[in-house]
Design a protein around this motif. Sequence first.
Motif, PDB file in Angstrom:
ATOM      1  N   PHE A 111       0.824  -1.213   0.000  1.00 55.68           N
ATOM      2  CA  PHE A 111       0.000   0.000   0.000  1.00 55.68           C
ATOM      3  C   PHE A 111       0.857   1.261   0.000  1.00 55.68           C
ATOM      4  O   PHE A 111       0.337   2.366  -0.033  1.00 55.68           O
ATOM      5  N   CYS A 112       2.180   1.103   0.060  1.00 49.61           N
ATOM      6  CA  CYS A 112       3.031   2.267   0.324  1.00 49.61           C
ATOM      7  C   CYS A 112       3.793   2.682  -0.923  1.00 49.61           C
ATOM      8  O   CYS A 112       4.357   1.845  -1.619  1.00 49.61           O
ATOM      9  N   SER A 113       3.842   3.964  -1.170  1.00 49.91           N
ATOM     10  CA  SER A 113       4.537   4.445  -2.367  1.00 49.91           C
ATOM     11  C   SER A 113       6.036   4.615  -2.123  1.00 49.91           C
ATOM     12  O   SER A 113       6.761   5.010  -3.017  1.00 49.91           O
ATOM     13  N   VAL A 145       7.986  17.505  17.268  1.00 47.19           N
ATOM     14  CA  VAL A 145       8.494  17.052  15.976  1.00 47.19           C
ATOM     15  C   VAL A 145       8.123  15.574  15.836  1.00 47.19           C
ATOM     16  O   VAL A 145       8.322  14.777  16.750  1.00 47.19           O
ATOM     17  N   HIS A 146       7.525  15.261  14.697  1.00 49.02           N
ATOM     18  CA  HIS A 146       7.077  13.889  14.415  1.00 49.02           C
ATOM     19  C   HIS A 146       8.056  13.315  13.378  1.00 49.02           C
ATOM     20  O   HIS A 146       8.122  13.805  12.255  1.00 49.02           O
ATOM     21  N   ILE A 147       8.812  12.294  13.785  1.00 49.27           N
ATOM     22  CA  ILE A 147       9.842  11.749  12.886  1.00 49.27           C
ATOM     23  C   ILE A 147       9.478  10.326  12.488  1.00 49.27           C
ATOM     24  O   ILE A 147       9.339   9.448  13.348  1.00 49.27           O
ATOM     25  N   PRO A 169      -7.591   6.180  12.766  1.00 49.19           N
ATOM     26  CA  PRO A 169      -7.900   5.347  11.597  1.00 49.19           C
ATOM     27  C   PRO A 169      -7.295   6.006  10.354  1.00 49.19           C
ATOM     28  O   PRO A 169      -7.453   7.213  10.152  1.00 49.19           O
ATOM     29  N   LEU A 170      -6.557   5.239   9.554  1.00 49.89           N
ATOM     30  CA  LEU A 170      -5.948   5.805   8.347  1.00 49.89           C
ATOM     31  C   LEU A 170      -6.615   5.197   7.117  1.00 49.89           C
ATOM     32  O   LEU A 170      -6.565   3.988   6.901  1.00 49.89           O
ATOM     33  N   LYS A 171      -7.227   6.073   6.345  1.00 45.42           N
ATOM     34  CA  LYS A 171      -7.941   5.639   5.138  1.00 45.42           C
ATOM     35  C   LYS A 171      -6.924   5.269   4.062  1.00 45.42           C
ATOM     36  O   LYS A 171      -6.048   6.079   3.739  1.00 45.42           O
ATOM     37  N   PRO A 186      -4.891  15.700   6.500  1.00 44.49           N
ATOM     38  CA  PRO A 186      -4.293  15.728   5.162  1.00 44.49           C
ATOM     39  C   PRO A 186      -4.723  14.536   4.304  1.00 44.49           C
ATOM     40  O   PRO A 186      -4.734  14.613   3.080  1.00 44.49           O
ATOM     41  N   MET A 187      -5.073  13.430   4.945  1.00 48.96           N
ATOM     42  CA  MET A 187      -5.478  12.244   4.195  1.00 48.96           C
ATOM     43  C   MET A 187      -6.926  12.278   3.757  1.00 48.96           C
ATOM     44  O   MET A 187      -7.276  11.744   2.710  1.00 48.96           O
ATOM     45  N   ILE A 188      -7.785  12.867   4.552  1.00 48.41           N
ATOM     46  CA  ILE A 188      -9.216  12.772   4.245  1.00 48.41           C
ATOM     47  C   ILE A 188      -9.788  14.089   3.752  1.00 48.41           C
ATOM     48  O   ILE A 188     -10.917  14.123   3.270  1.00 48.41           O
TER      49      ILE A 188
HETATM   50  O1  V47 Z   1       1.932   3.018   9.014  1.00 47.84           O
HETATM   51  C1  V47 Z   1       1.227   4.374   4.150  1.00 47.84           C
HETATM   52  C2  V47 Z   1       0.154   4.733   6.444  1.00 47.84           C
HETATM   53  C3  V47 Z   1       1.307   5.247   8.325  1.00 47.84           C
HETATM   54  C4  V47 Z   1      -0.508   4.705   2.908  1.00 47.84           C
HETATM   55  O2  V47 Z   1       0.651   8.962  15.694  1.00 47.84           O
HETATM   56  C5  V47 Z   1      -0.869   4.957   4.221  1.00 47.84           C
HETATM   57  O3  V47 Z   1       0.054  11.032  15.597  1.00 47.84           O
HETATM   58  C6  V47 Z   1      -2.992   5.424   3.560  1.00 47.84           C
HETATM   59  O4  V47 Z   1       1.027   6.405  11.385  1.00 47.84           O
HETATM   60  N1  V47 Z   1      -2.732   5.179   2.277  1.00 47.84           N
HETATM   61  C7  V47 Z   1       2.278   6.230   8.935  1.00 47.84           C
HETATM   62  N2  V47 Z   1      -2.099   5.331   4.554  1.00 47.84           N
HETATM   63  C8  V47 Z   1       1.619   7.522   9.412  1.00 47.84           C
HETATM   64  C9  V47 Z   1       1.062   7.459  10.815  1.00 47.84           C
HETATM   65  C10 V47 Z   1       0.577   8.686  11.503  1.00 47.84           C
HETATM   66  C11 V47 Z   1       0.091   9.762  10.797  1.00 47.84           C
HETATM   67  C12 V47 Z   1      -0.350  10.888  11.484  1.00 47.84           C
HETATM   68  C13 V47 Z   1      -0.281  10.956  12.858  1.00 47.84           C
HETATM   69  C14 V47 Z   1       0.222   9.876  13.560  1.00 47.84           C
HETATM   70  C15 V47 Z   1       0.323   9.948  15.038  1.00 47.84           C
HETATM   71  C16 V47 Z   1       0.638   8.721  12.894  1.00 47.84           C
HETATM   72  O5  V47 Z   1       0.859   5.748   7.073  1.00 47.84           O
HETATM   73  C17 V47 Z   1       1.803   3.893   7.955  1.00 47.84           C
HETATM   74  C18 V47 Z   1       0.699   3.438   7.025  1.00 47.84           C
HETATM   75  O6  V47 Z   1      -0.335   2.846   7.759  1.00 47.84           O
HETATM   76  N3  V47 Z   1       0.214   4.732   4.970  1.00 47.84           N
HETATM   77  N4  V47 Z   1       0.799   4.365   2.873  1.00 47.84           N
HETATM   78  C19 V47 Z   1      -1.502   4.819   1.904  1.00 47.84           C
HETATM   79  N5  V47 Z   1      -1.267   4.523   0.615  1.00 47.84           N
END
Ligand code: V47
Length: 400
Positions: free
Chosen positions: A85-87, A121-123, A263-265, A306-308
């Motif tokens: 799923f990851c670019s 800072v989010h790394i 939840p990450l769409k 930013p995702m939704i």
């Molecule tokens: O684990 C990668 C996701 C995650 C895609 O903790 C994708 O505050 C959707 O976890 N479509 C990393 N999602 C980002 C993350 C995060 C983001 C914001 C805040 C916090 C926090 C954590 O991004 C990965 C993966 O599940 N991801 N590719 C994709 N195509």
Amino acid sequence: MDFHAVDTLIQDPTLSAPLRQIAEKVKAGERITEEEGLRLFEEGELGYLGTLANFMREKRHGDRTYFNRNFHIEPTNICLYTCTFCSYSRLIKQRQEGWEYTMEEIMDIVRKYDGQPVTEVHIVGGVLPQYDVAFYSELFRQIKAHRPELHVKALTPVEYHYIFKKDKISYEEGMRLMKEAGLDSMPGGGAEIFHPEIRDQIAGGKCSAEQWLRIHEIWHELGGRSNATMLYGHIERFEHRVHHLEELRKLQDKTGGFQTFIPLKFRNKDNQMSHVPESTAVEDLRNYAISRIYLDNFDHIKAYWPMIGRTLAQMSLSFGVDDIDGTIDDTTKIYTMAGSEEQNPALSTRDLVNLIRAVNRQPIERDTLYNPLTDYTDYVFEEDETFKGYVELPVVNPNA
Ligand code: V47
Ligand code: SF4
């Protein structure tokens, strides 16, 4: 808090008996079972789920809606793993198209925010051998030496599992070293879908669900806090989502160390799963609502705007969400590459506050640990007070 709306559901003759029973449980503050969770996914209509989730949200937080001011650093966008799923993973074959920041380049980014009112800072980024225990310990030390009050929220069990294994040290020892070096908390990434039926197909050989959960558990035992995510809306089925939520709920019962669930769409641009259609907005809202109802031991549910996109983020605030991720800059390329709604995901504090106020909620700026910093409910912005949250980044060509 609308008891009346929940009572209406409890008495609604058009609803099935089990759905009315779930409404009763929610009103009484009782936990729902896995079977009931599955029923919500399969049968719960949007209005029904929204009423229950909003009830739970307002019981905990009223109209308060949290955000923080942070910036993201991705040390590299190249990765050894091959998550479908990851670019990022595709870039390992075309390494010159990616970036691999040195310590100095990362510190340059940190320094660019000097004087800006960011608290965190989010790394997080790809996994490569040069980013090891020594590198990250030194990085955390340098950040703390430069700006001691900046909260370092960094890396996930995906990186930690890899770097500890490489150095042949235990998770316990490794997490202790990270804490000593300056790690303050862990973001929620890398969780994806825990169930092996799905994880084995999408997670490209990275850490297992057990390892992900164990590293969070150890971190919580050390007194640390962390977040959790779930990547949904791809090839998983509802039962896999329930299993995922259940695993998180169980660990939270044990440690209490999770702060928020995100939840990450799944977004389908430029990855090996581009053929998989994305979930609809209705499904996204249903998923937020069920997450709120199911995870009764999580304080916060976060929408990553930013995702939704901004509109869905606003709507999510009535479906269980009480937190919108901070004002960020355009460095979160992991999403831009995967086709996020926001091509330039920067939002000034004023914009974020107005977005929340426009749906009659109370914007509260928080720090990473959810201590309230500023209540923006009636705040009047001066023209020059707007924080842009956007900083030009150096363009790094690793081959130059
Ligand atoms: O684990 C990668 C996701 C995650 C895609 O903790 C994708 O505050 C959707 O976890 N479509 C990393 N999602 C980002 C993350 C995060 C983001 C914001 C805040 C916090 C926090 C954590 O991004 C990965 C993966 O599940 N991801 N590719 C994709 N195509
Ligand atoms: Fe690497 Fe993370 Fe992308 Fe998987 S999701 S390929 S581990 S950057």
